[in-house]
Structure formats: structure tokens, C-alpha cells
Design a protein around this motif. Structure first.
Motif, mmCIF file in Angstrom:
data_model
loop_
_atom_site.group_PDB
_atom_site.id
_atom_site.type_symbol
_atom_site.label_atom_id
_atom_site.label_comp_id
_atom_site.label_asym_id
_atom_site.label_seq_id
_atom_site.Cartn_x
_atom_site.Cartn_y
_atom_site.Cartn_z
ATOM 1 N N ASP A 81 0.846 -1.179 0.000
ATOM 2 C CA ASP A 81 0.000 0.000 0.000
ATOM 3 C C ASP A 81 0.884 1.232 0.000
ATOM 4 O OD1 ASP A 81 -0.111 1.431 2.846
ATOM 5 O OD2 ASP A 81 0.071 -0.720 3.196
ATOM 6 N N ASN A 82 0.390 2.285 -0.619
ATOM 7 C CA ASN A 82 1.228 3.432 -0.927
ATOM 8 C C ASN A 82 1.639 4.248 0.281
ATOM 9 O OD1 ASN A 82 1.439 3.666 -3.995
ATOM 10 N ND2 ASN A 82 -0.713 3.223 -3.695
ATOM 11 N N GLU A 216 -8.864 11.543 -2.806
ATOM 12 C CA GLU A 216 -7.918 10.437 -2.773
ATOM 13 C C GLU A 216 -8.280 9.396 -3.830
ATOM 14 O OE1 GLU A 216 -6.150 7.079 0.362
ATOM 15 O OE2 GLU A 216 -7.792 8.418 0.982
ATOM 16 N N ASP A 218 -6.757 5.439 -5.325
ATOM 17 C CA ASP A 218 -5.816 4.319 -5.240
ATOM 18 C C ASP A 218 -6.422 3.163 -6.023
ATOM 19 O OD1 ASP A 218 -3.775 2.622 -4.628
ATOM 20 O OD2 ASP A 218 -4.029 2.684 -2.453
ATOM 21 N N TRP A 253 -2.373 6.668 -8.098
ATOM 22 C CA TRP A 253 -2.497 6.976 -6.667
ATOM 23 C C TRP A 253 -2.196 8.431 -6.378
ATOM 24 C CZ3 TRP A 253 1.632 7.976 -2.954
ATOM 25 C CH2 TRP A 253 1.158 8.090 -1.632
#
Length: 305
Positions: A81-82, A216, A218, A253
Motif C-alpha cells: 500500500d502506498n 484520494e 488508489d 495513486w
């Protein structure tokens, strides 16, 4: 008349005080690329006007056990996960070695007008979670072409002697700089299916328009075209990702404000200045039997409109 790039080892090596060796490719056309041996991470890419073409956070940490926030970290053998970059993959947190791949048939001899350098990673941490102690070779070539294009070619080889296959994921986790995330759009993913990591990995289909940003995001886009563009409408600048079929996916992302504030190595307002768009094989795992190889190539170019 411009002189051609030196064919072999066209770089300078130095330690800029952070304790980690750096390599800088120097192309006669004025282009540069800086790579840390720690993670073989590209942390700078500049054009002939010395403009920086990669985003690096002002809060980035350049020493183990942290990968630097920005540039192009390599995700292998797991995807992560980023935000929690310390999880799920060791390639970006290991020291690589310089390697001469001139006689490796998987890496054709570069044209004489390309500057390049080669790296190898063939060791892994003990007891890496969810990935047994496989033997592997991960080789990387970074090249600068005569128009400043940045190419990365990676080859993974299974060198297990026990007959066991292994499965991995891979991504070039590229951070692009933008003038304003709200004036940025990603083109080439219209009507493409994607997995939304913010919606319990549910699957959706992108609409007919380019991707824009107001919150946001992702996502992993599936079965994507081989060319994707990131357009900065304020700077009138377009980055293009050229990738091969072994990298079938594109990850998009941006953490937006809340996650940016929660991320220690990212400035609270820096989400406005970056977007990650990365060529990847993360939803479609790669499995190699002993002696099998996989190669994934990404080339980045930039133009102004």
C-alpha cells in the motif's frame, strides 16, 4: 557535433553525505538520471534545462530501512500500500550491486547514443513474510536516450535448485511532479476496468473521460494500453509511460490531504504536487519455474504542448 554517449559505465559514483552510494548517468545531450544503490531507486531525472522530472518529497528519508518517498521505487516481490511503504517487498530496501550486463542476451547492447548503467539484486532478507527463501536474480538496466527518455528494463530469474516455482508482483512506482493535482489528468485509461483499493478491492469500469483528481485515489487499472499519458494543463507538459505487455496494469495513486497528513515522510501539502502512475503486474501475478525468466520494460518520455 554532439559526441555519442560512452557505451559502458557512463556515470559518476558518489556519496552525497547520506551514507548511500549514488550513481548519476550523464548523457552528452545534457540529460541526467540519479540512482541510489540502495533499492536501485531512481531519485532524479532531469532534462537539458536541468528541470527535475520526478517528484521527491522534502520529507524523504534516504537511509535504511526506509525507501525514499518519491522517484521510482521498484516493488518486488510483493506490492505494497502506498502509505505504509515498509510493508510487502524488499527490493526497494536492499543494497544492489553494479553489474555488467553487456553479454547478457536478455539485455541487448544499447545504441551508442544511450547512456546506461546495470544493477543486480540477488539476496533477500531472512524469513521474508509470505515468500519462502527462494533463490532469484533481479537485474536492472537504467538508460537515457538521445532525447532524454528514461528507460528501465528489469529481468527476474528463478534460480531455485530445489525445483520450486515462485510467484511475485512487480511495479515501477513512479512519482510524477505536477504543478497542481487539480489541473492534472491521466489519459489512456478511459473505459478500462479497475480495482479500487479504497472500495474493498471492488471492480469498476472507468468512464469515457480522462481521469481527473478531486479526492484520494488508489486504483489498479487492468489490461491497459501500452501508452498512458499524464497531462499537466498548467505547465503544458505531458509525460508518457511506454510499457510492454509484461506490465499489463497501471496503478494510479494520490493520497489527498488526509492521508498526506498521516504520512510522516510526505509533506502535508505535497499531495498537490505529485501523482503516482505506474506500470505494474500486481493484480496478475507472475509465476516462474526454475530457470525461467520474466522481463518488464518501462520508458518515460516528456514533451511540452
Amino acid at each position: 557535433m554532439q559526441q555519442p554517449a560512452v557505451l559502458q559505465w557512463p556515470y559518476r559514483q558518489y556519496d552525497d553525505g547520506d551514507g548511500v552510494p549514488h550513481i548519476t548517468l550523464l548523457h552528452p545531450g545534457g540529460y541526467t538520471a540519479e540512482i541510489m544503490l540502495y533499492g536501485a531507486q531512481v531519485v532524479s531525472w532531469t532534462n537539458e534545462r536541468e528541470e527535475e522530472l520526478l517528484f521527491i518529497s522534502t520529507e524523504a528519508v534516504y537511509e535504511p530501512p526506509h525507501p525514499a518517498r518519491g522517484g521510482i521505487p521498484i516493488c518486488f516481490p510483493k506490492f505494497y500500500d502506498n502509505v505504509n511503504m515498509e510493508e510487502n517487498g524488499f527490493a526497494r530496501t536492499r543494497m544492489w550491486r553494479l553489474e555488467d550486463l553487456m553479454h547478457d542476451i536478455a539485455f541487448p547492447v544499447p545504441p551508442r547514443d544511450h547512456a546506461f548503467v546495470d544493477f543486480i539484486l540477488d539476496n533477500m532478507p531472512d524469513n521474508f513474510p509470505n515468500w519462502p527463501n527462494h533463490r532469484f536474480e533481479l537485474r536492472l538496466r537504467v538508460m537515457l536516450g538521445p532525447t532524454g527518455d528514461l528507460t528501465m528494463i528489469s529481468r527476474v530469474k528463478n534460480v531455485n535448485i530445489d525445483g520450486n516455482p515462485f510467484t511475485f508482483k512487480f511495479a515501477y512506482h513512479t512519482y510524477f511532479p505536477v504543478s497542481d493535482i487539480r489541473a492534472t489528468q491521466v489519459e489512456g485509461l478511459e473505459t478500462v476496468d479497475f480495482v479500487d483499493y479504497l472500495q474493498m478491492h471492488e471492480r469498476f469500469t472507468e468512464g469515457p473521460n480522462p481521469i481527473t483528481f478531486d479526492n484520494e485515489i488508489d486504483r489498479v487499472y487492468l489490461n491497459t494500453p501500452d501508452e498512458i499519458t499524464v497531462r499537466d494543463r498548467e505547465l503544458r507538459r505531458t509525460f508518457t509511460i511506454h510499457k510492454d505487455a509484461n506490465l499489463p496494469e497501471i496503478v494510479v495513486w494520490n493520497p489527498w490531504d488526509l492521508e498526506a497528513r498521516r504520512t510522516a515522510d510526505l509533506g502535508d501539502e505535497e499531495y498537490k504536487e505529485m501523482v503516482c502512475v505506474e506500470a505494474a503486474a500486481v493484480e496478475s501475478d507472475v509465476t516462474l519455474n526454475p530457470d525461467q525468466e520474466w522481463t518488464g520494460t518501462q520508458r518515460l518520455s516528456v514533451e511540452y504542448f
